[in-house]
Design an enzyme around this catalytic site. Structure first.
Site, short mmCIF file in Angstrom:
data_model
loop_
_atom_site.label_atom_id
_atom_site.label_comp_id
_atom_site.label_asym_id
_atom_site.label_seq_id
_atom_site.Cartn_x
_atom_site.Cartn_y
_atom_site.Cartn_z
N LYS A 113 67.84 8.98 54.97
CA LYS A 113 66.68 8.54 55.77
C LYS A 113 65.65 7.81 54.93
O LYS A 113 64.98 6.92 55.43
CB LYS A 113 66.05 9.73 56.51
CG LYS A 113 66.99 10.28 57.56
CD LYS A 113 66.32 10.66 58.85
CE LYS A 113 67.40 10.85 59.90
NZ LYS A 113 67.01 11.56 61.08
N LYS A 199 77.94 8.45 59.93
CA LYS A 199 77.96 9.29 61.13
C LYS A 199 77.29 8.59 62.31
O LYS A 199 76.40 7.75 62.12
CB LYS A 199 77.32 10.65 60.85
CG LYS A 199 75.82 10.67 60.87
CD LYS A 199 75.28 12.08 61.12
CE LYS A 199 73.77 12.02 61.29
NZ LYS A 199 73.18 13.14 61.98
N LYS A 202 71.73 9.00 66.70
CA LYS A 202 71.01 8.51 67.88
C LYS A 202 69.89 7.57 67.51
O LYS A 202 69.38 6.85 68.35
CB LYS A 202 70.51 9.69 68.72
CG LYS A 202 69.52 10.61 68.05
CD LYS A 202 69.00 11.59 69.08
CE LYS A 202 69.23 13.03 68.67
NZ LYS A 202 68.47 13.46 67.50
P1 ATP Z 1 68.79 11.23 64.09
O1 ATP Z 1 69.58 9.97 64.24
O2 ATP Z 1 67.42 11.15 64.70
O3 ATP Z 1 68.77 11.75 62.70
P2 ATP Z 1 71.04 12.72 64.97
O4 ATP Z 1 71.77 11.96 66.00
O5 ATP Z 1 71.58 12.73 63.60
O6 ATP Z 1 69.52 12.30 64.95
P3 ATP Z 1 70.12 15.45 65.20
O7 ATP Z 1 69.04 15.73 66.15
O8 ATP Z 1 69.74 15.32 63.76
O9 ATP Z 1 70.94 14.17 65.57
O10 ATP Z 1 71.25 16.55 65.32
C1 ATP Z 1 71.43 17.41 66.42
C2 ATP Z 1 72.73 18.15 66.29
O11 ATP Z 1 73.80 17.24 66.49
C3 ATP Z 1 72.98 18.78 64.92
O12 ATP Z 1 73.63 20.03 65.10
C4 ATP Z 1 73.87 17.82 64.25
O13 ATP Z 1 74.70 18.42 63.28
C5 ATP Z 1 74.70 17.30 65.40
N1 ATP Z 1 75.16 15.95 65.14
C6 ATP Z 1 74.38 14.86 64.93
N2 ATP Z 1 75.12 13.77 64.75
C7 ATP Z 1 76.41 14.18 64.83
C8 ATP Z 1 77.67 13.52 64.72
N3 ATP Z 1 77.72 12.23 64.49
N4 ATP Z 1 78.79 14.25 64.86
C9 ATP Z 1 78.72 15.57 65.11
N5 ATP Z 1 77.59 16.26 65.22
C10 ATP Z 1 76.45 15.59 65.09
#
Ligand code: ATP
Ligand code: LTN
Length: 336
Positions: A113, A199, A202
């Site tokens: 980040k 990964k 969002k």
């Molecule tokens: P951001 O992009 O704002 O960092 P994010 O999409 O990575 O957000 P989080 O809110 O950080 O999502 O994560 C919420 C949950 O979803 C966590 O348990 C995280 O491990 C899971 N998660 C996030 N991205 C993935 C992914 N690509 N595959 C599987 N699990 C995920």
């Protein structure tokens, strides 16, 4: 016998993706029968990256709607908004004083980040895992179901809890339960559709990189159709081969939505073309999301109901977290 406690949450930092759903929320549903489940909307974590206030407010309620639409039952699980329970910020401050700069600087998410938001490497981004540790430890959680990307944060939570317990609870009776992370069997890490070695996230600037559970079905099909693959043309699951990252990812998605395994999916589609496979993946994903969307649209008409869930969730969360914070303050020597 007392039920064990599960705690988890998602940040309202964007539209919930297929990764969030398969890696996290989908798995939360089945815990509700056998565990005390607490699921929160992590808005305080979301502000480590700049957010638009109107959008953050909307997304926080959207996230609550998505939890419920995915099958989280507010009668069975405690649902609340993180910023409405002040104990999270209070315990986070305390734990900051029991966490080392060195261990925080090793966190992959911080490194990712801070390179993505080079103009805003704020202290909150650095201490993000400490707030997460506070979230979990306040509720004496036994298990924390998260995607693979969050496992490092669970490890640091365990280290912080053990460190605090070993300083202040020498006579036994630890203040904090040391939690364990729980990984989904399949879908623990869903990758970006445009850069499949990263990964799915969002907050990705490119909406083609992720599938949102709120995307139109035709948009979902198009995103999967244009997902990056390779020129080999073979549907084979080779998780250690970066060249196959795109196909590996589609196989993982298919396995997770159909409840199958990567090996079985690869066998089933062996010899088929990428076009046919992508079509099948898109259909399976849409069928998985369809009922969620129907419930989501229905809930959008019930603002009062959602507000009432937040109110009672807040009360329930305050009761549990105040108890833990009281114990911590006493150990520290704060006047209570
Ligand atoms: P951001 O992009 O704002 O960092 P994010 O999409 O990575 O957000 P989080 O809110 O950080 O999502 O994560 C919420 C949950 O979803 C966590 O348990 C995280 O491990 C899971 N998660 C996030 N991205 C993935 C992914 N690509 N595959 C599987 N699990 C995920
Ligand atoms: N950092 C988490 C969201 C989160 C969380 C938590 C998850 C904040 N606090 C406590 C589990 C338990 C993420 O998924 N990015």
């Amino acid at each position: 016998m007392d039920k064990k406690t599960i705690f988890s949450g998602v940040q309202p930092s964007g539209n919930i993706t297929l990764g969030n759903y398969l890696g996290a929320i989908k798995n939360w549903v089945r815990f509700q029968e056998d565990y005390n489940c607490i699921y929160a909307m992590m808005d305080m974590h979301a502000i480590t990256v700049r957010q638009n206030p109107q959008e953050l407010r909307k997304r926080t309620l959207d996230l609550l709607k998505i939890y419920i639409s995915c099958g989280i039952d507010p009668e069975k699980s405690l649902l609340f908004v993180q910023s409405q329970v002040s104990e999270h910020a209070q315990l986070a401050w305390v734990l900051n004083c029991y966490t080392y700069m060195g261990e925080l600087s090793r966190m992959t998410q911080f490194k990712d980040k801070s390179s993505k938001h080079a103009d805003n490497i704020n202290a909150g981004l650095f201490t993000y895992p400490v707030l997460m540790a506070a979230d979990i430890l306040l509720y004496q959680a036994d298990f924390v179901p998260v995607g693979k990307d969050q496992m490092q944060h669970i490890e640091i939570t365990r280290d912080i809890a053990e460190r605090f317990n070993s300083i202040y609870c020498k006579e036994g009776n630890p203040v904090f339960k040391v939690p364990e992370g729980l990984l989904a069997k399949s879908g623990a890490k869903v990758m970006s559709l445009t850069e499949p070695t990263k990964k799915m996230s969002k907050s990705d600037e490119n909406p083609k990189a992720y599938i949102s559970v709120l995307d139109d079905f035709s948009v979902i099909a198009n995103k999967i159709k244009s997902a990056v693959t390779d020129s080999e043309g073979k549907i084979e699951y080779r998780p250690d081969d970066a060249e196959k990252a795109g196909i590996n990812n589609l196989i993982t998605i298919m396995a997770a939505v159909t409840g199958s395994t990567e090996a079985k999916i690869a066998e089933e589609f062996c010899g088929k073309g990428y076009g046919d496979f992508k079509k099948a993946v898109a259909e399976a994903v849409v069928e998985e999301i369809r009922p969620i969307r129907e419930r989501y649209d229905e809930l959008s008409k019930s603002k009062d109901y959602l507000e009432q869930i937040c109110r009672s969730g807040r009360e329930g969360a305050e009761k549990i977290s105040a108890k833990t914070l009281g114990k911590v303050y006493k150990k520290l020597g704060f006047l209570v």
